[in-house]
Design an enzyme around this catalytic site. Structure first.
Site, mmCIF file in Angstrom:
data_model
loop_
_atom_site.group_PDB
_atom_site.id
_atom_site.type_symbol
_atom_site.label_atom_id
_atom_site.label_comp_id
_atom_site.label_asym_id
_atom_site.label_seq_id
_atom_site.Cartn_x
_atom_site.Cartn_y
_atom_site.Cartn_z
ATOM 1 N N GLU A 8 -4.191 -15.151 -3.125
ATOM 2 C CA GLU A 8 -5.377 -15.706 -4.707
ATOM 3 C C GLU A 8 -4.962 -14.404 -5.691
ATOM 4 O O GLU A 8 -5.928 -13.279 -5.948
ATOM 5 C CB GLU A 8 -6.183 -16.208 -4.026
ATOM 6 C CG GLU A 8 -6.570 -16.722 -2.652
ATOM 7 C CD GLU A 8 -5.410 -18.074 -2.801
ATOM 8 O OE1 GLU A 8 -5.513 -17.716 -4.371
ATOM 9 O OE2 GLU A 8 -5.477 -18.810 -2.625
ATOM 10 N N ALA A 53 0.847 -0.833 0.077
ATOM 11 C CA ALA A 53 0.150 -0.046 0.187
ATOM 12 C C ALA A 53 0.270 0.601 -0.103
ATOM 13 O O ALA A 53 0.703 1.989 -1.172
ATOM 14 C CB ALA A 53 -1.521 0.152 1.381
ATOM 15 N N GLU A 106 10.164 2.458 6.996
ATOM 16 C CA GLU A 106 9.809 1.532 7.174
ATOM 17 C C GLU A 106 10.335 1.024 8.682
ATOM 18 O O GLU A 106 12.052 1.232 8.214
ATOM 19 C CB GLU A 106 9.737 0.337 6.101
ATOM 20 C CG GLU A 106 9.962 -1.081 6.119
ATOM 21 C CD GLU A 106 8.741 -1.629 6.903
ATOM 22 O OE1 GLU A 106 8.846 -2.199 7.798
ATOM 23 O OE2 GLU A 106 7.648 -1.033 6.182
ATOM 24 N N SER A 151 3.812 -7.408 4.845
ATOM 25 C CA SER A 151 3.265 -9.293 4.267
ATOM 26 C C SER A 151 4.316 -9.646 3.357
ATOM 27 O O SER A 151 3.509 -11.059 3.009
ATOM 28 C CB SER A 151 2.212 -9.673 4.664
ATOM 29 O OG SER A 151 1.373 -8.842 3.702
ATOM 30 N N TYR A 182 -16.251 -13.705 1.642
ATOM 31 C CA TYR A 182 -15.093 -14.555 0.463
ATOM 32 C C TYR A 182 -15.568 -15.379 -0.715
ATOM 33 O O TYR A 182 -14.844 -15.409 -1.138
ATOM 34 C CB TYR A 182 -14.486 -15.700 1.845
ATOM 35 C CG TYR A 182 -12.953 -14.402 1.869
ATOM 36 C CD1 TYR A 182 -11.611 -15.281 0.928
ATOM 37 C CD2 TYR A 182 -12.935 -13.804 3.158
ATOM 38 C CE1 TYR A 182 -10.069 -14.544 2.317
ATOM 39 C CE2 TYR A 182 -12.050 -13.468 3.518
ATOM 40 C CZ TYR A 182 -10.621 -14.244 3.205
ATOM 41 O OH TYR A 182 -9.614 -13.376 3.866
#
Length: 276
Positions: free
Chosen positions: A77, A28, A51, A59, A195
């Site tokens: 995914e 992001a 950071e 992640s 989901y």
């Protein structure tokens, strides 16, 4: 996105005098920097990313090498409708092939090696799981349709097991879908609904994982690393090992305005003053 909408926006007023301080070097934060520089005409050396960790990616970070193997926190995914992600990837030059973007690289990887699992699941000490037949019973198929049409406030505090029949968690659908997304029958029914709605387009290829896309390498080396290299080459500033511990605020004319950031890094603690 229509080609008619693929325009270069006019620079915002006074953008040359503005700076951006981005907290977090995950996908992001990196995307925000990329869009500020390329779409909002902000000077790259006016953009700073902070950071805490020594490696970027959030992640989507990774560690290791080709000789000893890699460790990644997780894989996404991916599918073709992630417009913001692919728009970003279409801007970033490939580190492997001059003249290509990481979108080109990813597209070619999926043409060359499309995901199609011939051994989707195993059972009984390595035997192929039998996923022939219907994905679920007619009763549970109707319950699935009903779930997608039911407002969330009506299914609060319910689990998947409370909504479907006892046989549902032994169905082909549940075994393939729950193992892909790490679901259990005691998980929130609202989460199940979200989901299913999110990945509804992949259900046709559920037993073979067809329709899911992959990057050429792990997602750190395929997306985060080239994005970092490209932004750094443009002049974006990166401060790793730097943690924002506090944000100074003031209220003025009904607005809450950030006036400063408190940064902890190797040199100690310091305050960065900000204008409106």
């Amino acid at each position: 996105m229509r080609n008619y909408d693929r325009i270069n926006a006019l620079p915002p007023k006074d953008i040359g005098n503005k700076s951006a301080h981005i907290i977090g070097g995950g996908i992001a934060g990196l995307a925000a920097a990329a869009f500020l520089v390329t779409d909002a005409s902000m000077s790259p050396n006016h953009v700073t990313i902070y950071e805490t960790l020594p490696v970027l990616g959030g992640s989507m970070d990774a560690a290791g090498d080709a000789a000893h193997g890699y460790t990644s926190r997780g894989e996404r995914e991916l599918e073709a409708y992630m417009e913001c992600l692919w728009y970003l990837c279409g801007k970033v030059p490939s580190l492997q092939t001059p003249g290509l973007t990481i979108l080109d690289e990813t597209h070619q990887a999926n043409i060359r090696e499309p995901i199609y699992s011939h051994y989707r699941l195993m059972e009984k000490q390595g035997q192929l799981y039998d996923y022939t037949g219907p994905l679920m019973s007619r009763h549970d198929a109707k319950k699935m349709q009903e779930l997608l049409m039911t407002p969330e406030e009506k299914i609060e505090m319910k689990t998947a097991a409370e909504w479907f029949s006892p046989e549902f968690t032994h169905s082909v659908f549940w075994n393939c879908w729950s193992t892909m997304l790490a679901f259990r029958d005691y998980h929130s029914l609202i989460e199940v609904k979200r989901y299913v709605a999110r990945f509804l387009m992949t259900i046709g290829g559920l037993t073979h994982l067809s329709g899911i896309l992959h990057t050429e390498y792990n997602e750190f080396d395929s997306i985060i690393k080239p994005l970092h290299v490209w932004l750094k080459s443009l002049g974006v500033r990166f401060l790793v090992g730097a943690t924002i511990t506090d944000i100074s605020l003031c209220d003025a004319d009904g607005e809450t305005i950030v006036t400063g950031l408190m940064v902890d890094d190797a040199s100690g603690r310091r305050q960065i003053d900000l204008t409106r």
